[in-house]
Design an enzyme around this catalytic site. Structure first.
Site, mmCIF file in Angstrom:
data_model
loop_
_atom_site.group_PDB
_atom_site.id
_atom_site.type_symbol
_atom_site.label_atom_id
_atom_site.label_comp_id
_atom_site.label_asym_id
_atom_site.label_seq_id
_atom_site.Cartn_x
_atom_site.Cartn_y
_atom_site.Cartn_z
ATOM 1 N N ARG A 189 38.251 10.356 -37.561
ATOM 2 C CA ARG A 189 38.610 9.641 -36.743
ATOM 3 C C ARG A 189 40.269 10.020 -37.280
ATOM 4 O O ARG A 189 40.666 8.232 -37.571
ATOM 5 C CB ARG A 189 38.283 8.644 -36.249
ATOM 6 N N PRO A 190 41.087 11.102 -37.598
ATOM 7 C CA PRO A 190 42.199 10.980 -37.917
ATOM 8 C C PRO A 190 43.674 11.187 -36.465
ATOM 9 O O PRO A 190 43.077 10.032 -35.942
ATOM 10 C CB PRO A 190 42.672 12.518 -38.453
ATOM 11 N N LYS B 272 36.981 -2.291 -21.667
ATOM 12 C CA LYS B 272 37.753 -2.793 -23.509
ATOM 13 C C LYS B 272 38.921 -2.183 -23.727
ATOM 14 O O LYS B 272 39.863 -1.850 -23.618
ATOM 15 C CB LYS B 272 36.985 -2.679 -23.834
ATOM 16 N N ASN B 273 38.635 -0.199 -23.343
ATOM 17 C CA ASN B 273 39.457 0.858 -23.498
ATOM 18 C C ASN B 273 40.931 0.996 -22.733
ATOM 19 O O ASN B 273 41.253 1.431 -22.895
ATOM 20 C CB ASN B 273 38.607 1.908 -23.726
ATOM 21 N N ASP C 40 31.517 8.018 -24.648
ATOM 22 C CA ASP C 40 30.724 7.124 -24.945
ATOM 23 C C ASP C 40 29.548 7.056 -23.835
ATOM 24 O O ASP C 40 28.961 5.839 -23.983
ATOM 25 C CB ASP C 40 32.340 5.603 -24.481
ATOM 26 N N CYS D 90 35.013 5.933 -39.916
ATOM 27 C CA CYS D 90 34.404 4.980 -39.314
ATOM 28 C C CYS D 90 32.769 5.320 -38.501
ATOM 29 O O CYS D 90 32.532 6.695 -39.650
ATOM 30 C CB CYS D 90 34.795 4.077 -38.020
ATOM 31 N N LEU E 163 48.002 13.736 -34.555
ATOM 32 C CA LEU E 163 48.547 14.048 -33.725
ATOM 33 C C LEU E 163 49.248 12.173 -33.386
ATOM 34 O O LEU E 163 50.926 13.065 -32.932
ATOM 35 C CB LEU E 163 47.517 14.022 -32.498
ATOM 36 N N ARG F 245 31.496 -6.294 -29.261
ATOM 37 C CA ARG F 245 32.800 -5.570 -29.242
ATOM 38 C C ARG F 245 33.032 -5.077 -28.433
ATOM 39 O O ARG F 245 34.142 -5.217 -27.012
ATOM 40 C CB ARG F 245 33.079 -4.583 -30.731
ATOM 41 N N ILE G 296 33.232 15.748 -29.065
ATOM 42 C CA ILE G 296 34.324 15.086 -29.356
ATOM 43 C C ILE G 296 34.419 14.094 -30.851
ATOM 44 O O ILE G 296 35.423 14.693 -31.630
ATOM 45 C CB ILE G 296 34.832 14.003 -27.657
ATOM 46 N N ARG H 3 39.643 0.112 -35.390
ATOM 47 C CA ARG H 3 41.035 1.066 -35.100
ATOM 48 C C ARG H 3 41.491 1.545 -34.283
ATOM 49 O O ARG H 3 42.835 1.572 -34.279
ATOM 50 C CB ARG H 3 39.669 2.190 -35.103
HETATM 51 N N1 EPU Z 1 42.004 12.900 -33.033
HETATM 52 C C1 EPU Z 1 42.530 14.137 -33.549
HETATM 53 N N2 EPU Z 1 43.979 13.860 -34.268
HETATM 54 C C2 EPU Z 1 44.406 12.789 -33.799
HETATM 55 C C3 EPU Z 1 43.735 11.428 -33.038
HETATM 56 C C4 EPU Z 1 42.867 12.285 -32.808
HETATM 57 O O1 EPU Z 1 41.792 14.838 -34.780
HETATM 58 O O2 EPU Z 1 45.457 11.733 -34.232
HETATM 59 C C5 EPU Z 1 40.541 13.657 -32.644
HETATM 60 C C6 EPU Z 1 39.431 12.497 -32.936
HETATM 61 O O3 EPU Z 1 39.337 13.181 -33.736
HETATM 62 C C7 EPU Z 1 38.797 12.801 -31.557
HETATM 63 C C8 EPU Z 1 39.369 13.375 -30.428
HETATM 64 O O4 EPU Z 1 40.644 13.730 -31.180
HETATM 65 O O5 EPU Z 1 37.856 13.933 -32.439
HETATM 66 C C9 EPU Z 1 39.800 11.940 -29.576
HETATM 67 O O6 EPU Z 1 39.753 10.993 -30.494
HETATM 68 P P1 EPU Z 1 40.638 10.228 -29.583
HETATM 69 O O7 EPU Z 1 42.122 10.116 -30.198
HETATM 70 O O8 EPU Z 1 41.158 10.350 -28.343
HETATM 71 O O9 EPU Z 1 39.981 9.140 -28.985
HETATM 72 P P2 EPU Z 1 40.688 7.166 -29.932
HETATM 73 O O10 EPU Z 1 41.915 7.509 -28.608
HETATM 74 O O11 EPU Z 1 40.758 7.068 -31.108
HETATM 75 C C10 EPU Z 1 39.129 6.504 -27.692
HETATM 76 C C11 EPU Z 1 38.819 5.166 -27.189
HETATM 77 C C12 EPU Z 1 36.493 5.570 -27.276
HETATM 78 C C13 EPU Z 1 36.844 7.139 -26.933
HETATM 79 C C14 EPU Z 1 37.504 8.202 -27.358
HETATM 80 C C15 EPU Z 1 37.455 9.146 -26.796
HETATM 81 C C16 EPU Z 1 40.016 3.097 -27.261
HETATM 82 C C17 EPU Z 1 39.944 1.651 -28.168
HETATM 83 N N3 EPU Z 1 38.463 3.875 -27.758
HETATM 84 O O12 EPU Z 1 39.495 6.793 -29.209
HETATM 85 O O13 EPU Z 1 35.809 4.733 -27.267
HETATM 86 O O14 EPU Z 1 35.168 7.291 -27.413
HETATM 87 O O15 EPU Z 1 39.318 6.858 -27.216
HETATM 88 O O16 EPU Z 1 37.298 9.059 -24.996
HETATM 89 O O17 EPU Z 1 40.042 3.490 -26.344
HETATM 90 C C18 EPU Z 1 33.975 2.951 -27.618
HETATM 91 O O18 EPU Z 1 34.673 3.038 -26.287
HETATM 92 O O19 EPU Z 1 32.982 2.989 -28.073
HETATM 93 C C19 EPU Z 1 34.876 4.302 -28.212
HETATM 94 C C20 EPU Z 1 35.082 4.539 -29.491
#
Ligand code: EPU
Length: 430
Positions: A120-121, A22-23, A306, A115, A124, A398, A328, A91
């Site tokens: 989840r900001p 999925k991701n 995850d 969420c 970055l 999902r 995380i 998201r």
């Molecule tokens: N973060 C920031 N600022 C940003 C982006 C992220 O501070 O601009 C922080 C987040 O709050 C968190 C950390 O950085 O503490 C890591 O977040 P990341 O951005 O890596 O998460 P994501 O890319 O939004 C993806 C997966 C998630 C998975 C995370 C970590 C997808 C669609 N989602 O989310 O998957 O947990 O990476 O590996 O790819 C799931 O599949 O259940 C799921 C939540």
């Protein structure tokens, strides 16, 4: 809303084929916006998140067809504004921003709120776009991004919790069509980022270093269509492996990429599981006894957040005390209170869960709060004696393709109780 009814205590046995990740597929679908030519994406899991992303791309003007695990996406003529309601609900849809900026130099998306798993900001992502020369106008819950041109630059994408997966994907996609060279430092190293880079490279992008903390993208003028097969889902594979061990069964995970799962395999072995590679499959079963292990979630190649909820379930029945630390996401322990209903002994202390193993779990009613927590509740129900009912199972649809069918093929006594067809279904996701 549908519910699951599980009659637990049956060891899972047999073979399950791991679906596409999925991701990986969500950002790859977004990447198809970078070209006007058709893109074919194979081994696509039939998940509500995938269908949702398809609708978002359609709302931008792309044509999307999905048949027998193959998606064909053509973004001949698109606009930078989509259906805000759809975009706000999922998201993962933030990753349309990079390709829209690359292709159109404009994107307007809803700012994702928090969420179930935390704040989840996207600071970055935005910092990276600004560095590429994008103007960001944030008002009324939306970010309107525009740029006269995207200019390659050096970016540092490390944050409080380490790199960002979708942030890396977003910046890498935007940079493919930028002028000059972009270097992304503290890039996420997840296999899903590598899969996206492979897809972009097959579209004609010039990318090196994906899978390492420094990715270099040399901008090109245009990209073309491509044909790509998505990697198998390492989180789904880990979930089935833990279910096999928790129920004291033996499951062959066909197509599981053990090389993407080393942290999970290592922890499961430490916990007393036997994991054996056999050609393109991984076989998971329990050894003579379970042992408690301490787990800390980390960016790849560390233990994935995850899989944190799922391994917690295993620890609830391992004799002794284990400490599970979530590094995380800040509030990803909602499953702990639900597991307590089955008799689990878990205390939350800040970012850590202290789990004291109990001899066995016994079935009860539980409510799923997010995708991976739902998977954990399913494992708990399978391992528990008696019957378990899980409410709000739309979360699991999902991210787990045909979960009911796959579990039943492994011998689980697992039923989906259909909801009233007129009741509203929640399809948005984390
Ligand atoms: N973060 C920031 N600022 C940003 C982006 C992220 O501070 O601009 C922080 C987040 O709050 C968190 C950390 O950085 O503490 C890591 O977040 P990341 O951005 O890596 O998460 P994501 O890319 O939004 C993806 C997966 C998630 C998975 C995370 C970590 C997808 C669609 N989602 O989310 O998957 O947990 O990476 O590996 O790819 C799931 O599949 O259940 C799921 C939540």
């Amino acid at each position: 809303m549908d519910r699951f009814l599980i009659h637990g205590g049956v060891p899972l046995r047999g073979e399950v084929t791991i679906s596409g990740a999925k991701n990986a597929v969500l950002p790859i679908m977004a990447a198809a916006l970078l070209t006007e030519e058709p893109c074919v994406i194979r081994r696509v899991p039939d998940l509500s998140d995938v269908r949702f992303m398809g609708r978002i791309l359609e709302s931008l003007g792309a044509s999307v067809t999905f048949e027998a695990g193959t998606l064909t996406i053509q973004a001949r003529q698109i606009q930078g504004y989509g259906d805000y309601d759809l975009i706000r609900k999922m998201r993962g849809s933030i990753c349309i921003m990079g390709p829209l900026l690359g292709r159109l130099h404009e994107a307007k998306v809803a700012l994702p709120g928090g969420c179930a798993i935390g704040v989840r900001p996207i600071d970055l992502h935005l910092k990276g776009f600004r560095a590429l020369g994008v103007n960001l106008d944030i008002a009324g819950g939306y970010v309107h991004a525009t740029a006269a041109r995207l200019a390659g630059t050096e970016l540092f994408l490390g944050g409080r919790a380490g790199p960002t997966v979708l942030g890396t994907a977003n910046l890498m996609m935007a940079a493919t069509l930028a002028d000059g060279i972009t270097v992304i430092d503290s890039a996420a190293c997840e296999p899903e980022v590598v899969d996206l880079a492979d897809f972009l490279i097959s579209m004609g992008a010039k990318i090196s270093g994906a899978g390492s903390p420094r990715i270099t993208v040399t901008g090109v003028k245009t990209l073309h269509g491509a044909d790509h097969e998505v990697i198998p889902d390492r989180i789904e594979a880990a979930t089935f492996a833990i279910a096999a061990v928790a129920t004291n069964g033996e499951v062959t995970l066909q197509g599981a990429r053990a090389d993407h799962m080393q942290a999970v395999i290592d922890k499961l072995r430490e916990a007393g599981a036997l994991l054996e590679r056999k050609g393109p499959a991984l076989i998971a079963r329990r050894g003579p006894s379970l042992r408690p292990v301490d787990v800390t979630t980390q960016p790849y190649a560390g233990f994935p957040t995850d899989v944190q909820a799922q391994i917690m379930v295993l620890m609830t029945i391992a004799p002794g005390t284990s400490i599970i630390t979530e590094r995380i996401f800040e509030s990803r322990f909602m499953h702990a209170a639900e597991l307590a209903r089955l008799g689990a002994d878990i205390a939350i202390e800040g970012p850590s869960a202290i789990v004291k193993g109990v001899p066995s779990l016994s079935g009860a009613e539980m409510m799923a709060g997010d995708l991976r927590a739902s998977a954990a509740l399913v494992i708990a129900g399978l391992a528990a004696s008696g019957s378990t009912e899980i409410l709000r199972v739309y979360h699991i649809d999902r991210g787990y393709e045909n979960i009911d069918l796959k579990l039943r093929q492994l011998g689980a006594r697992f039923e989906r109780l259909k909801a009233n067809p007129n009741a509203p279904e929640n399809t948005g996701g984390e």
